[in-house]
Design an enzyme around this catalytic site. Structure first.
Site, PDB file in Angstrom:
ATOM      1  N   LYS A  14       0.764  -1.221  -0.154  1.00 55.28           N
ATOM      2  CA  LYS A  14       0.014   0.149  -0.147  1.00 55.28           C
ATOM      3  C   LYS A  14       0.895   1.169   0.079  1.00 55.28           C
ATOM      4  O   LYS A  14       1.427   1.504   0.810  1.00 55.28           O
ATOM      5  CB  LYS A  14      -0.928   0.200   1.286  1.00 55.28           C
ATOM      6  CG  LYS A  14      -2.185   1.213   1.137  1.00 55.28           C
ATOM      7  CD  LYS A  14      -2.434   1.864   2.255  1.00 55.28           C
ATOM      8  CE  LYS A  14      -1.665   2.814   2.824  1.00 55.28           C
ATOM      9  NZ  LYS A  14      -1.496   3.970   2.040  1.00 55.28           N
ATOM     10  N   THR A  64       6.641   8.088  13.354  1.00 53.06           N
ATOM     11  CA  THR A  64       6.410   7.097  14.664  1.00 53.06           C
ATOM     12  C   THR A  64       4.970   7.325  15.203  1.00 53.06           C
ATOM     13  O   THR A  64       4.495   6.299  15.505  1.00 53.06           O
ATOM     14  CB  THR A  64       7.296   8.012  15.640  1.00 53.06           C
ATOM     15  OG1 THR A  64       8.611   8.031  15.041  1.00 53.06           O
ATOM     16  CG2 THR A  64       7.312   7.389  17.036  1.00 53.06           C
ATOM     17  N   THR A 116       2.108   7.186  13.359  1.00 56.83           N
ATOM     18  CA  THR A 116       1.273   6.126  12.752  1.00 56.83           C
ATOM     19  C   THR A 116       2.009   4.641  13.049  1.00 56.83           C
ATOM     20  O   THR A 116       1.216   3.528  13.201  1.00 56.83           O
ATOM     21  CB  THR A 116       1.436   6.336  11.047  1.00 56.83           C
ATOM     22  OG1 THR A 116       1.071   7.615  10.897  1.00 56.83           O
ATOM     23  CG2 THR A 116       0.498   5.312  10.506  1.00 56.83           C
ATOM     24  N   GLU A 167       9.847   1.230  10.315  1.00 54.94           N
ATOM     25  CA  GLU A 167      11.078   2.390  10.166  1.00 54.94           C
ATOM     26  C   GLU A 167      10.339   3.676  10.058  1.00 54.94           C
ATOM     27  O   GLU A 167       9.570   4.066   9.306  1.00 54.94           O
ATOM     28  CB  GLU A 167      11.680   2.007   8.785  1.00 54.94           C
ATOM     29  CG  GLU A 167      12.075   0.775   8.273  1.00 54.94           C
ATOM     30  CD  GLU A 167      13.642   0.700   8.881  1.00 54.94           C
ATOM     31  OE1 GLU A 167      14.086   1.746   9.316  1.00 54.94           O
ATOM     32  OE2 GLU A 167      14.282  -0.325   8.463  1.00 54.94           O
ATOM     33  N   CYS A 195      13.946  10.977   6.089  1.00 60.07           N
ATOM     34  CA  CYS A 195      13.712  10.551   7.518  1.00 60.07           C
ATOM     35  C   CYS A 195      14.996  10.826   8.605  1.00 60.07           C
ATOM     36  O   CYS A 195      14.930  10.823   9.684  1.00 60.07           O
ATOM     37  CB  CYS A 195      13.204   8.960   7.537  1.00 60.07           C
ATOM     38  SG  CYS A 195      14.559   7.999   6.427  1.00 60.07           S
ATOM     39  N   GLU A 233      10.358  16.305  14.739  1.00 54.35           N
ATOM     40  CA  GLU A 233      10.813  15.947  13.248  1.00 54.35           C
ATOM     41  C   GLU A 233       9.767  16.903  12.469  1.00 54.35           C
ATOM     42  O   GLU A 233       8.552  16.810  12.482  1.00 54.35           O
ATOM     43  CB  GLU A 233      10.416  14.636  13.050  1.00 54.35           C
ATOM     44  CG  GLU A 233      10.787  14.405  11.500  1.00 54.35           C
ATOM     45  CD  GLU A 233      10.219  12.970  10.893  1.00 54.35           C
ATOM     46  OE1 GLU A 233       9.079  12.558  11.233  1.00 54.35           O
ATOM     47  OE2 GLU A 233      11.188  12.226  10.355  1.00 54.35           O
TER      48      GLU A 233
HETATM   49  P1  NAD Z   1       2.722   8.552   7.481  1.00 54.65           P
HETATM   50  O1  NAD Z   1       2.884   7.746   8.849  1.00 54.65           O
HETATM   51  O2  NAD Z   1       1.634   9.525   7.525  1.00 54.65           O
HETATM   52  O3  NAD Z   1       2.047   7.452   6.365  1.00 54.65           O
HETATM   53  C1  NAD Z   1       3.026   6.354   6.064  1.00 54.65           C
HETATM   54  C2  NAD Z   1       2.182   5.332   5.277  1.00 54.65           C
HETATM   55  O4  NAD Z   1       1.139   4.824   6.424  1.00 54.65           O
HETATM   56  C3  NAD Z   1       1.069   5.857   4.136  1.00 54.65           C
HETATM   57  O5  NAD Z   1       1.350   4.914   3.190  1.00 54.65           O
HETATM   58  C4  NAD Z   1      -0.295   6.068   4.944  1.00 54.65           C
HETATM   59  O6  NAD Z   1      -1.141   5.976   4.176  1.00 54.65           O
HETATM   60  C5  NAD Z   1      -0.039   4.925   5.841  1.00 54.65           C
HETATM   61  N1  NAD Z   1      -0.903   4.700   7.107  1.00 54.65           N
HETATM   62  C6  NAD Z   1      -1.447   5.924   7.668  1.00 54.65           C
HETATM   63  N2  NAD Z   1      -2.237   5.266   8.778  1.00 54.65           N
HETATM   64  C7  NAD Z   1      -2.325   4.051   8.738  1.00 54.65           C
HETATM   65  C8  NAD Z   1      -2.797   3.029   9.381  1.00 54.65           C
HETATM   66  N3  NAD Z   1      -3.781   3.462  10.422  1.00 54.65           N
HETATM   67  N4  NAD Z   1      -2.885   1.813   9.153  1.00 54.65           N
HETATM   68  C9  NAD Z   1      -2.076   1.501   8.176  1.00 54.65           C
HETATM   69  N5  NAD Z   1      -1.255   2.465   7.356  1.00 54.65           N
HETATM   70  C10 NAD Z   1      -1.465   3.711   7.362  1.00 54.65           C
HETATM   71  O7  NAD Z   1       3.966   9.203   7.046  1.00 54.65           O
HETATM   72  P2  NAD Z   1       4.340   9.916   5.968  1.00 54.65           P
HETATM   73  O8  NAD Z   1       3.794  11.448   6.018  1.00 54.65           O
HETATM   74  O9  NAD Z   1       3.916   9.372   4.599  1.00 54.65           O
HETATM   75  O10 NAD Z   1       5.829   9.996   5.917  1.00 54.65           O
HETATM   76  C11 NAD Z   1       6.661  10.711   6.372  1.00 54.65           C
HETATM   77  C12 NAD Z   1       7.153   9.904   7.532  1.00 54.65           C
HETATM   78  O11 NAD Z   1       7.859   8.973   7.352  1.00 54.65           O
HETATM   79  C13 NAD Z   1       8.377  10.943   8.461  1.00 54.65           C
HETATM   80  O12 NAD Z   1       8.061  10.691   9.774  1.00 54.65           O
HETATM   81  C14 NAD Z   1       9.417  10.059   7.952  1.00 54.65           C
HETATM   82  O13 NAD Z   1      10.550  10.250   9.051  1.00 54.65           O
HETATM   83  C15 NAD Z   1       9.080   8.707   7.804  1.00 54.65           C
HETATM   84  N6  NAD Z   1      10.194   7.801   7.076  1.00 54.65           N
HETATM   85  C16 NAD Z   1      10.838   7.096   7.698  1.00 54.65           C
HETATM   86  C17 NAD Z   1      11.806   6.272   7.004  1.00 54.65           C
HETATM   87  C18 NAD Z   1      12.831   5.104   7.510  1.00 54.65           C
HETATM   88  O14 NAD Z   1      13.323   4.402   7.050  1.00 54.65           O
HETATM   89  N7  NAD Z   1      12.780   5.321   8.762  1.00 54.65           N
HETATM   90  C19 NAD Z   1      11.947   6.557   5.714  1.00 54.65           C
HETATM   91  C20 NAD Z   1      11.177   7.316   5.195  1.00 54.65           C
HETATM   92  C21 NAD Z   1      10.149   8.167   5.838  1.00 54.65           C
END
Ligand code: NAD
Length: 499
Positions: free
Chosen positions: A197, A252, A254, A272, A306, A403
Site C-alpha cells: 500500500k 512514529t 502512525t 522504520e 527520515c 521532526e
Molecule cells: P505517515 O505515517 O503519515 O504514513 C505512512 C504510510 O502509512 C502511508 O502509506 C499511510 O497511508 C499509511 N497509514 C497511515 N495510517 C495508517 C494506518 N492506520 N494503518 C496502516 N497504514 C497507515 O508518514 P508519511 O507522512 O507518509 O511519511 C513521512 C514519515 O515517514 C516521516 O515521519 C519520516 O521520517 C518517515 N520515514 C521513515 C523512513 C525510515 O526508513 N525510517 C523513511 C522514510 C520516511
C-alpha cells in the site's frame, strides 16, 4: 489536465508518451491486472499545485481479494519456482527498470515533486542496485547443523529457514519507489509475496514497478498493490490475520497504530519511523567536507528525508568559519521546480505538508530565534519553501525536538566531544547520525556511544544495499537492507534428532 500543468510539461519538453502515462488514473493491481473501482483521491503535481489524475481507494473487500491472491501465489507458483529462476526474474526486473529509468524518474518527479535529476540518480538507480543485490540471496538462504549441547555424542540438530509468507508493505511519500523496492527485493529473495500500500499521495511509480515486474515474468499474486489512505486501505490490510509480516515505513505516530493493529495476530513487523538526526562536527573536522555533508544531509529532497541532519552540533573553535561557509553555500542552492535539471530543492510534497513545515518557520521567526539564513518564504501557499538555518536553537524548542521533515536546520555549538555528544544525544529518536572528524578514536567513540542505527562518517545519507538501515528508540525497530533484512522475512525452525 490543467493548462498550468500543460505549460509546465511543455516548458521542460516532456515526451508526449510520458505525459500520457502520468495522466492516467491509478488503479489497484491484483493478480497482475488493473482493478479500478471505489472512491478516488486526487493526485496533485507539487510544482504547479494542479491535479494530475486520481487514484482509486481500496476498501476491506478489495484488500481481502489482494491478500487472497497473494496467499495463492505463496503456496502455488511462487513456492514451486526454482530459486535460480526467482533470481533471474529479479535481475530481469532490474534490467527493465534500467531501460525505463528516465521514465520512472519523470513519474516520481511529477507525482512527488522531487528533482528529476535526483530522482534518476538516487531513487531509480539506487533501487536498481538494491534489486540486484538482493537477487543474489535467492540461492543463499541457509540454515545450520550442529551437535546438541545437552545430550550425548550422536545427537544433532538443524535449522531450516522458510519464507514468512504474505508481507504487507506500507510506504510513505518521500521516496515512494525506493521504499517499495527495498521492501519487495528482500521479500522476493526470501520467497515471500507482497501486498503493498503506497502512500495515497504518491502511488504512481509503485504501479509502474508492478507492471514491470509482470513484464519480467513475476507470477500473478506475487506483488499486489492496493491504493488508498491509511484509515480505509492500510488498516484492514495490516489487521488481516492472513498477513504474516508488516513492513512499515512512515511516521512514529502512525507506527504506533500499526504496531497496535499487528500485535493481536502476532504479526511480525519492521517499523522504520521518523528521526531527528544530528551531525557532529568536531574541532579537527575538514570544514569543507563537513559543510557539504551537513548541507546535503538536511536540504537534499528539501529536507523530506527520515534521517536528515535536522540538527548539527559544531565545536566552538571552528563554529565561526563553519557557519560562514554553510550559510554561503546554502544561499546558493537552487530552489526550483522538479523538472528543472538545475533544481537542487524542489517544492514540498503537498499543501498540507507545506502548512506544517511553514508553521515551524513562522514559530522560529515569532520566537525571535537567530536565523542566519531564512529563505523560508512568506506564506505556506508559496510552493517554493527554501532553506532555513536556525542558530543557537534552544534545546527545548520544537525546532530542536520535533521532526519537521522540511528544509529547517537547527544548529548549536559546544566545546569538546563530550559536550557535542550530549547535545547530539538529546533526542528520543535514533535513526541516523553523522560524525565529521579526522580522528579514528573520535569516530569510534561517537559511533559506539550514539543511540542511532546508522552512523555516517564524514558524509551523510549514503546508504548501501549491503548494510542494514533502521532506527533505535522512537525511530522504530527492525532493519531494511543487508542480510539482516532477509532474516526478517524468514522464520527459523529447529529440527532436533536423537540417536
Ligand atoms: P505517515 O505515517 O503519515 O504514513 C505512512 C504510510 O502509512 C502511508 O502509506 C499511510 O497511508 C499509511 N497509514 C497511515 N495510517 C495508517 C494506518 N492506520 N494503518 C496502516 N497504514 C497507515 O508518514 P508519511 O507522512 O507518509 O511519511 C513521512 C514519515 O515517514 C516521516 O515521519 C519520516 O521520517 C518517515 N520515514 C521513515 C523512513 C525510515 O526508513 N525510517 C523513511 C522514510 C520516511
Amino acid at each position: 489536465m490543467s493548462k498550468k500543468i500543460d505549460d509546465y510539461f511543455a516548458k521542460w519538453n516532456v515526451d508526449p508518451k510520458l505525459i500520457e502515462l502520468v495522466q492516467r488514473d491509478i488503479p489497484h493491481w491484483i493478480d497482475n491486472q488493473y482493478v479500478g473501482s471505489g472512491s478516488t483521491i486526487p493526485l496533485i503535481e507539487p510544482s504547479t499545485g494542479e491535479e494530475l489524475a486520481v487514484t482509486f481507494e481500496a476498501g476491506t473487500e478489495l484488500v481481502s481479494a489482494a491478500i487472497t491472491s497473494a496467499k495463492k501465489a505463496f503456496v502455488g507458483d511462487w513456492a514451486n519456482m526454482r530459486p535460480l529462476d526467482r533470481q533471474s526474474m529479479m535481475l530481469k526486473l532490474a534490467d527493465l527498470m534500467e531501460s525505463n529509468a528516465e521514465e520512472l524518474a519523470f513519474l516520481e518527479s511529477a507525482n512527488m515533486g522531487k528533482s528529476v535529476v535526483q530522482a534518476l540518480e538516487i531513487d531509480v538507480n539506487a533501487s536498481i542496485d538494491v534489486l540486484r543485490y538482493f537477487a543474489g540471496f535467492c540461492t543463499r538462504i541457509e540454515g545450520r547443523t550442529g551437535p546438541l549441547a545437552a545430550y550425548g555424542t550422536g545427537n544433532s540438530g538443524m535449522t531450516i529457514k522458510q519464507p514468512i509468507g504474505v508481507v504487507a508493505a506500507i510506504s510513505p511519500w518521500n521516496f515512494p519507489l525506493q521504499t517499495l523496492v527495498w521492501k519487495c527485493a528482500a521479500a522476493f529473495a526470501a520467497g515471500c509475496v507482497v501486498v503493498a500500500k503506497p502512500s495515497e499521495i504518491t502511488p504512481v511509480t509503485s504501479l509502474r514497478f508492478a507492471e514491470l515486474a509482470a513484464e519480467a515474468g513475476f507470477p500473478k499474486g506475487v506483488l499486489n498493490i492496493v491504493n488508498g489512505t491509511g484509515a480505509v486501505t492500510g488498516a484492514p490490510l495490516i489487521s488481516d490475520p492472513r498477513i504474516n509480516k508488516v513492513t512499515f515505513t512512515g511516521s512514529t505516530q502512525t507506527g504506533v497504530m500499526v504496531g497496535q493493529a499487528a500485535i493481536p495476530n502476532m504479526t511480525r513487523m519492521t517499523l522504520e519511523l521518523g528521526g531527528k538526526s544530528a551531525a557532529i562536527v568536531t574541532a579537527d573536522a575538514d570544514i569543507e567536507v563537513a559543510v557539504d555533508g551537513v548541507l546535503n544531509g538536511i536540504f537534499f529532497n528539501s529536507g523530506q528525508v527520515c534521517d536528515a541532519t535536522s540538527r548539527a552540533v559544531i565545536d566552538e573553535s571552528i563554529y565561526d568559519i563553519f557557519i560562514e561557509k554553510l550559510v554561503k553555500a546554502t544561499a546558493e542552492l537552487k530552489v526550483g521546480v522538479g523538472l528543472d535539471p538545475e533544481t537542487y530543492m524542489s517544492p514540498l510534497v503537498s499543501q498540507q505538508h507545506r502548512n506544517k513545515v511553514y508553521s515551524y518557520i513562522e514559530l522560529a521567526r515569532k520566537d525571535g530565534l537567530s536565523l542566519p539564513l531564512d529563505r523560508g518564504g512568506n506564506s505556506a501557499e508559496d510552493t517554493m519553501l527554501g532553506p532555513v538555518i536556525v542558530e543557537d536553537c534552544p534545546t527545548d524548542h520544537p525546532i530542536w525536538r520535533e521532526e519537521i521533515f522540511g528544509p529547517v536546520l537547527a544548529l548549536r555549538k559546544a566545546s569538546g566531544l563530550d559536550a557535542l555528544l550530549a547535545l547530539a544525544e538529546d533526542t528520543e529518536y535514533g535513526l541516523g547520525a553523522s560524525i565529521f572528524s579526522q580522528n579514528m578514536d573520535t569516530i569510534m567513540t561517537v559511533s559506539k556511544r550514539l543511540n542511532a542505527g546508522t552512523i555516517y562518517v564524514n558524509g551523510h545519507g549514503f546508504l548501501d544495499p549491503a548494510f542494514p538501515f533502521g532506527g533505535l528508540g522512537k525511530s522504530g525497530f527492525g532493519k531494511d537492507l543487508g542480510p539482516e533484512q532477509i532474516e526478517s522475512y524468514l522464520e527459523t525452525k529447529s529440527i532436533l534428532f536423537t540417536s
